[in-house]
Design a protein around this motif. Structure first.
Motif, PDB file in Angstrom:
ATOM      1  N   GLU A 127       0.827  -1.209   0.000  1.00 41.05           N
ATOM      2  CA  GLU A 127       0.000   0.000   0.000  1.00 41.05           C
ATOM      3  C   GLU A 127       0.860   1.257   0.000  1.00 41.05           C
ATOM      4  OE1 GLU A 127      -2.067   3.427   1.545  1.00 41.05           O
ATOM      5  OE2 GLU A 127      -0.538   2.318   2.662  1.00 41.05           O
ATOM      6  N   GLN A 128       1.923   1.239   0.798  1.00 40.30           N
ATOM      7  CA  GLN A 128       2.829   2.384   0.834  1.00 40.30           C
ATOM      8  C   GLN A 128       3.554   2.549  -0.498  1.00 40.30           C
ATOM      9  OE1 GLN A 128       4.972   1.005   4.285  1.00 40.30           O
ATOM     10  NE2 GLN A 128       4.288   2.744   5.484  1.00 40.30           N
ATOM     11  N   TYR A 129       3.945   1.428  -1.081  1.00 37.42           N
ATOM     12  CA  TYR A 129       4.613   1.465  -2.376  1.00 37.42           C
ATOM     13  C   TYR A 129       3.718   2.109  -3.427  1.00 37.42           C
ATOM     14  CZ  TYR A 129       5.725  -0.396  -7.015  1.00 37.42           C
ATOM     15  OH  TYR A 129       5.960  -0.509  -8.348  1.00 37.42           O
ATOM     16  N   GLN A 130       2.467   1.676  -3.483  1.00 38.53           N
ATOM     17  CA  GLN A 130       1.540   2.218  -4.464  1.00 38.53           C
ATOM     18  C   GLN A 130       1.298   3.706  -4.243  1.00 38.53           C
ATOM     19  OE1 GLN A 130      -1.690  -0.526  -3.734  1.00 38.53           O
ATOM     20  NE2 GLN A 130      -1.132  -1.811  -5.488  1.00 38.53           N
ATOM     21  N   PHE A 131       1.184   4.103  -2.978  1.00 38.20           N
ATOM     22  CA  PHE A 131       0.963   5.514  -2.663  1.00 38.20           C
ATOM     23  C   PHE A 131       2.164   6.369  -3.059  1.00 38.20           C
ATOM     24  CE2 PHE A 131       1.648   8.973   0.405  1.00 38.20           C
ATOM     25  CZ  PHE A 131       0.532   9.750   0.138  1.00 38.20           C
ATOM     26  N   GLN A 132       3.360   5.913  -2.709  1.00 36.30           N
ATOM     27  CA  GLN A 132       4.559   6.686  -3.019  1.00 36.30           C
ATOM     28  C   GLN A 132       4.802   6.755  -4.523  1.00 36.30           C
ATOM     29  OE1 GLN A 132       8.021   5.651  -0.711  1.00 36.30           O
ATOM     30  NE2 GLN A 132       6.914   5.620   1.219  1.00 36.30           N
ATOM     31  N   GLU A 152      -5.960  11.792  -3.202  1.00 37.15           N
ATOM     32  CA  GLU A 152      -6.029  11.443  -1.789  1.00 37.15           C
ATOM     33  C   GLU A 152      -5.709  12.691  -0.975  1.00 37.15           C
ATOM     34  OE1 GLU A 152      -4.485   7.298  -0.879  1.00 37.15           O
ATOM     35  OE2 GLU A 152      -3.380   7.718  -2.729  1.00 37.15           O
ATOM     36  N   LYS A 153      -6.642  13.644  -1.001  1.00 31.72           N
ATOM     37  CA  LYS A 153      -6.390  14.952  -0.396  1.00 31.72           C
ATOM     38  C   LYS A 153      -6.059  14.856   1.095  1.00 31.72           C
ATOM     39  CE  LYS A 153      -9.475  17.323  -3.654  1.00 31.72           C
ATOM     40  NZ  LYS A 153      -8.452  17.857  -4.510  1.00 31.72           N
ATOM     41  N   HIS A 154      -6.629  13.845   1.774  1.00 32.91           N
ATOM     42  CA  HIS A 154      -6.363  13.702   3.200  1.00 32.91           C
ATOM     43  C   HIS A 154      -4.921  13.291   3.469  1.00 32.91           C
ATOM     44  CE1 HIS A 154      -7.272   9.686   1.761  1.00 32.91           C
ATOM     45  NE2 HIS A 154      -6.736   9.170   2.840  1.00 32.91           N
ATOM     46  N   ARG A 155      -4.193  12.887   2.400  1.00 31.79           N
ATOM     47  CA  ARG A 155      -2.795  12.485   2.571  1.00 31.79           C
ATOM     48  C   ARG A 155      -1.848  13.431   1.844  1.00 31.79           C
ATOM     49  NH1 ARG A 155      -2.140   6.095   1.718  1.00 31.79           N
ATOM     50  NH2 ARG A 155      -0.251   6.538   2.923  1.00 31.79           N
ATOM     51  N   SER A 156      -2.332  14.617   1.479  1.00 29.22           N
ATOM     52  CA  SER A 156      -1.504  15.559   0.716  1.00 29.22           C
ATOM     53  C   SER A 156      -0.266  15.990   1.499  1.00 29.22           C
ATOM     54  CB  SER A 156      -2.322  16.799   0.319  1.00 29.22           C
ATOM     55  OG  SER A 156      -2.814  17.473   1.463  1.00 29.22           O
ATOM     56  N   ARG A 157      -0.404  16.105   2.809  1.00 26.85           N
ATOM     57  CA  ARG A 157       0.748  16.490   3.623  1.00 26.85           C
ATOM     58  C   ARG A 157       1.834  15.425   3.565  1.00 26.85           C
ATOM     59  NH1 ARG A 157       0.809  17.487  10.183  1.00 26.85           N
ATOM     60  NH2 ARG A 157       2.963  18.162  10.336  1.00 26.85           N
ATOM     61  N   GLU A 158       1.401  14.170   3.565  1.00 25.69           N
ATOM     62  CA  GLU A 158       2.352  13.064   3.473  1.00 25.69           C
ATOM     63  C   GLU A 158       3.045  13.067   2.112  1.00 25.69           C
ATOM     64  OE1 GLU A 158       2.307   8.166   3.541  1.00 25.69           O
ATOM     65  OE2 GLU A 158       0.531   9.293   4.152  1.00 25.69           O
TER      66      GLU A 158
END
Length: 327
Positions: A105-110, A153-159
């Motif tokens: 999941e982290q891989y796909q997000f990054q 994924e606006k809730h993760r924009s900071r990340e």
């Protein structure tokens, strides 16, 4: 091409050469290019034109109208560090560790975050790729605005922003890229200010984790409340922990005694069935593994900061400073 930059190519009769003429801001230069591979030559010309346009556009971003002489100089110089290529290259080895130090999941997000960088560059600067040295001083603000407005994924924009910041700072410290002084200061300042807060520590304590992650989290939290470094914690025995008559838990060291009110329940349950001479934390992983896992734990706790084991010591000192100020 549009604007004050024009590029044209003309074959030289009876040869394998092509003459390129470039006009920019009222100045001009010519270069003779050798036609080596007929099948790829069209792509080479398009790539060359794109490079010229990028250099020209970067000069506009820096409010420095470029001349033909300078344009030719930059074209023939060594390839600069490009934003997308640098970020993607930096993460390549990291992506190979799926299932070990990074989840799928982290891989796909990054990967999704990194692949959005050309879109950011196109929408913000009018070009899909930009040299890192050409990034304006407002780059970080523009990056935050882009992810806040265009991320799926606006809730993760900071990340997402933090990922790019971390990569650039890591590559800079390795000596792989150069940064403008203002941008370097912004990245460094942001990194310094990323200290843990009591709220962060609370989230770390409360998040549900698998046993192997929870053990590392407990060691980190213990360091947050004691200020002890990795080497000191490895040597602790249960004999150094004592429960006082009022039920409070204290850690006794050679030079000081440290109260552990926030850890009393957690630690008391774990040491009730082991001997005094036994190490408090058995089988502590290497510091490298701990730091990798802390990154995952932070994300699971919705903390988008770069956390290493040293962050615990900094947190302890900051809380001691706050306590002294209140007194």
């Amino acid at each position: 091409m549009n604007g004050d930059l024009r590029v044209s190519f003309k074959p030289v009769p009876a040869t394998n050469y092509v003459r390129m003429t470039v006009s920019v801001n009222g100045t001009r230069f010519r270069m003779t290019l050798k036609h080596i591979i007929p099948s790829d030559f069209q792509e080479e010309l398009i790539s060359l034109s794109s490079t010229l346009f990028r250099i020209y556009k970067e000069s506009l971003l820096q409010h420095k109208p470029i001349t033909a002489k300078e344009l030719k100089k930059q074209l023939t110089a060594s390839t600069p560090s490009l934003l997308y290529k640098t970020i993607y290259r930096s993460c390549t080895s990291h992506f190979l560790s799926i299932g070990k130090t990074i989840s799928l999941e982290q891989y796909q997000f990054q990967l999704k975050t990194i692949k959005s960088i050309p879109i950011f560059c196109q929408l913000t600067y009018g070009i899909p790729e930009i040299s890192i040295l050409a990034l304006p001083d407002t780059f970080l603000d523009q990056l935050e605005a882009f992810f806040a407005n265009h991320s799926t994924e606006k809730h993760r924009s900071r990340e997402q922003v933090q990922l790019i910041r971390t990569i650039l700072l890591k590559e800079y410290r390795k000596g792989n890229i150069k940064l403008s002084d203002p941008l370097n200061q912004q990245l460094t300042l942001h990194n310094i200010l990323e200290e843990l807060t009591p709220e962060d520590v609370f989230y770390l304590q409360e998040v549900h984790l698998p046993c192997h992650y929870a053990a590392i989290r407990d060691i980190f939290i213990f360091s947050c409340f004691t200020g002890l470094n990795y080497a000191s914690i490895k040597q602790l025995t249960c004999r150094q922990l004592r429960t006082m008559s009022d039920g409070s838990l204290w850690l006794f060291l050679k030079e000081e005694q440290i109260p552990l009110p926030d850890l009393s329940k957690q630690i008391s349950n774990k040491i009730s069935k082991i001997s005094n001479d036994q190490l408090l934390f058995n089988k502590i992983p290497t510091i490298q593994l701990i730091n990798r896992v802390l990154h995952i734990i932070a994300l699971k706790s919705n903390i988008y900061k770069t956390i290493t084991f040293k962050s615990a010591g900094k947190y302890y000192l900051s809380q001691q400073s706050v306590t002294k100020t209140k007194r």
